[in-house]
Design an enzyme around this catalytic site. Structure first.
Site, mmCIF file in Angstrom:
data_model
loop_
_atom_site.group_PDB
_atom_site.id
_atom_site.type_symbol
_atom_site.label_atom_id
_atom_site.label_comp_id
_atom_site.label_asym_id
_atom_site.label_seq_id
_atom_site.Cartn_x
_atom_site.Cartn_y
_atom_site.Cartn_z
ATOM 1 C CB CYS A 18 6.494 29.985 28.366
ATOM 2 S SG CYS A 18 6.061 28.287 28.784
ATOM 3 C CB ILE B 295 8.971 31.500 16.697
ATOM 4 C CG1 ILE B 295 9.127 30.147 16.040
ATOM 5 C CG2 ILE B 295 8.829 32.620 15.706
ATOM 6 C CD1 ILE B 295 7.960 29.655 15.275
ATOM 7 C CE LYS C 273 12.328 30.825 22.754
ATOM 8 N NZ LYS C 273 12.989 29.664 23.346
ATOM 9 C CB THR D 191 6.254 26.009 21.266
ATOM 10 O OG1 THR D 191 5.799 26.559 22.506
ATOM 11 C CG2 THR D 191 7.561 25.282 21.485
ATOM 12 C CB ALA E 171 2.189 21.199 28.693
ATOM 13 N N GLY F 289 13.206 26.811 15.506
ATOM 14 C CA GLY F 289 11.932 26.177 15.191
ATOM 15 C C GLY F 289 12.186 24.988 14.275
ATOM 16 N N GLY F 290 12.371 23.814 14.877
ATOM 17 C CA GLY F 290 12.523 22.589 14.093
ATOM 18 C C GLY F 290 13.859 22.405 13.415
#
Lengths: 307, 262
Positions: A133, A193, A167, A195, A73, A245-246
């Site tokens: 975001c 993507i 995005k 988060t 955050a 993503g990861g």
């Protein structure tokens, strides 16, 4: 002798020397990174999202580790557009790879003003709209409501010539619908993507861990969700997709390419191993050699082919 | 300042002292040769997804000739527990040296006011000051005698070490800040570094603001990368809007420039 496979791809008419780039906000180009690898080896470079005006970001704690991932955050602290254009953008420009400038606005007017400002510098090749975001206190659902998404993308597209990447947030009922909406509004590409919104609670303090209460989940924990998002959007849209993503190395990156991504972005794993992007580029090359492909473009979307 | 490296390094030795605190000696020549006081490393001793992020630790000492450096870790959670069980000869992944090295040594007398694991942060500084023949007075605090950390090292690199325990099992029975105040009154110190206690940090900041000493804080923060990528380790600026990053702007800060949490 086998010829080294062609790693080049194209995103919205902009040639990328290879399909690997950082995710916005997860990799800085500065002297701290000098001993790792040269960012000139990347497929593209991108800044941490900027707003028109300076922002302090969120109060700490800003990050929290979770199984196979992390919540963040951060709240997009930035020094504002002017400082970015003077201090950082020229450094990105001189590296060599295409420059993607990630921007966000707090109002429709800001989106437009910032887009025009970035275009006027002549130093950007693509504009990425960070519509997703999860940590902004105003909570404007730029990419979670189809009408709002349509409005902001079409407004920016109508004002700038730069190709626009939307995005997208995965926190929607069907991300393929949002992908189609962004394409219909004139987006030239998609980043997929951002988060997933999540939270963690400190059981001793009995309060949320993060200063912002909620955060965005990233890392390998979300990878299957992200691969699915890319796969489902690929079936729906014709514009290229930058998958993320990861991604922690070539295997994960190739999954995204097969799902339909034309390029991939590495986020959190830059924190864990600063060589991840370089290893990913090399690993994709090795995979193509081993599998007998002459170009990475041959495998994009291949997972969709029905036997 | 030398840019950090990311390397596979080797655990040379591991020793528990006191209970719950592990001293790890790690071989990585470039880090050992370029590290300075105040700097830290990010360490990962696992290939798992849980834990996944590397952990930040202050460099306790670096030996450029032997190519090794030392960390002292307190076992708190999953990551530190895994690091505490690594066998001699194990591989670790290390990024460093990170953060700003302390480069000003112009004080006539320096006090190091430390508590618990915070003691590990100031050993390198004590060694540097001692090499420069600058007086060092260490106030080593803990809840009880058995939790005094890095005692032998601090005794080696200090003109005097004052022990303060909350329960009176050794040394002064009370607050370490009382000893600091006495040293200031005696005119022995004009500069104070503190680590490991918010109470100490508030006290040092008050002294700094009153013009009695130059006060410095060793800070920590939840940190993903240690090199300014993740922007996680924010600490609020005092007197202006915005945040510093512990990893890039610190980890050592002039006390009057940052907000100390209560």
């Amino acid at each position: 002798m086998r010829v080294s496979p062609d790693l080049s791809v194209e995103i919205a008419g902009v040639p990328f020397p290879n399909p690997v780039m950082p995710a916005s906000g997860a990799y800085e180009v500065d002297e701290i990174h000098d001993n790792f690898f040269s960012p000139s080896e990347l497929g593209a470079v991108i800044n941490k999202t900027i707003f028109l005006h300076p922002r302090p970001g969120n109060p700490p704690p800003r990050i929290w580790e979770t199984p196979c991932g992390m919540l963040n955050a951060i709240g997009i602290p930035c020094d504002g557009a002017e400082a970015f254009i003077w201090d950082k953008l020229p450094n990105l420009r001189k590296l060599g790879p295409p420059v993607v400038v990630s921007i966000a606005g707090e109002t429709m007017e800001e989106w437009i003003e910032l887009s025009e400002l970035i275009e006027s510098t002549g130093m950007a090749d693509l504009l990425e709209l960070n519509l997703s975001c999860p940590n902004l206190s105003d909570g404007i659902p730029w990419s979670t409501e189809e009408k709002t998404l349509e409005r902001v993308v079409s407004a920016v597209v109508s004002r700038v010539k730069l190709p626009v990447i939307a995005k997208l947030s995965p926190v929607v009922t069907d991300i393929a619908d949002m992908a189609r909406t962004a394409e219909g509004a004139g987006a030239s590409a998609l980043s997929m993507i951002n988060t997933y919104k999540g939270m963690a609670i400190d059981i001793k303090r009995k309060r949320p861990v993060l200063g912002n209460v909620t955060g965005g989940l990233s890392g390998p924990a979300i990878r299957p969700l992200a691969v699915w998002a890319v796969y489902s959007a690929y079936e729906t849209v014709k514009i290229p997709i930058i998958g993320m993503g990861g991604i922690d190395g070539p295997t994960a990156a190739i999954e995204f390419l097969l799902a339909g991504a034309s390029a991939v972005a590495v986020g959190m794993y830059n924190f864990i191993d600063p060589f991840t992007m370089k290893k990913t580029i090399e690993g994709i090359r090795t995979y193509l050699l081993e599998e007998g492909y002459s170009s990475v473009r041959e495998i994009i979307g291949m997972a969709h082919t029905r036997a | 300042m030398a840019a950090p490296v990311y390397r596979k390094a080797t655990l040379v030795s591991r020793k528990e002292n006191p209970k719950g605190y592990f001293h790890l000696v790690i071989r990585e020549e470039q880090i050992a040769q370029t590290a300075g006081p105040g700097q830290f490393v990010m360490v990962r001793g696992w290939h798992t997804g849980d834990p996944i992020l590397p952990r930040p630790f202050d460099i306790v000492l670096a030996d450029p000739l032997k190519g090794v450096f030392r960390l002292c870790i307190k076992v708190e959670g999953k990551g530190t527990r895994l690091l505490s069980t690594l066998k001699k000869g194990s591989s670790l992944y290390v990024t460093g040296p990170l953060g700003k090295s302390i480069t000003e040594f112009d004080s006539s007398g320096t006090a190091l006011l430390v508590r618990g694991a915070g003691a590990a942060a100031v050993v390198f500084l004590a060694e540097t000051l001692t090499k420069l023949k600058k007086p060092v007075f260490t106030i080593l605090s803990a809840s009880t005698k058995s939790r005094l950390v890095c005692r032998a090292l601090l005794e080696e690199f200090s003109n005097d070490v004052f022990i303060a325990t909350d329960d009176g099992t050794e040394g002064y029975h009370g607050n370490g800040t009382d000893i600091l105040d006495q040293l200031i009154t005696e005119g022995k110190v004009d500069t104070v570094y503190t680590c490991g206690s918010h109470r100490f940090a508030r006290h040092v900041k008050a002294l700094d603001l009153a013009g009695k000493v130059k006060g410095y804080l060793f800070l920590e923060g939840y940190m993903g990368c240690g090199m300014g990528d993740c922007h996680g380790c924010a600490v609020k600026k005092d007197g202006e809007d915005g945040y510093f990053l512990v990893c890039m702007d610190g980890p050592v800060f002039r006390s009057r420039t940052v907000v100390v949490d209560s």
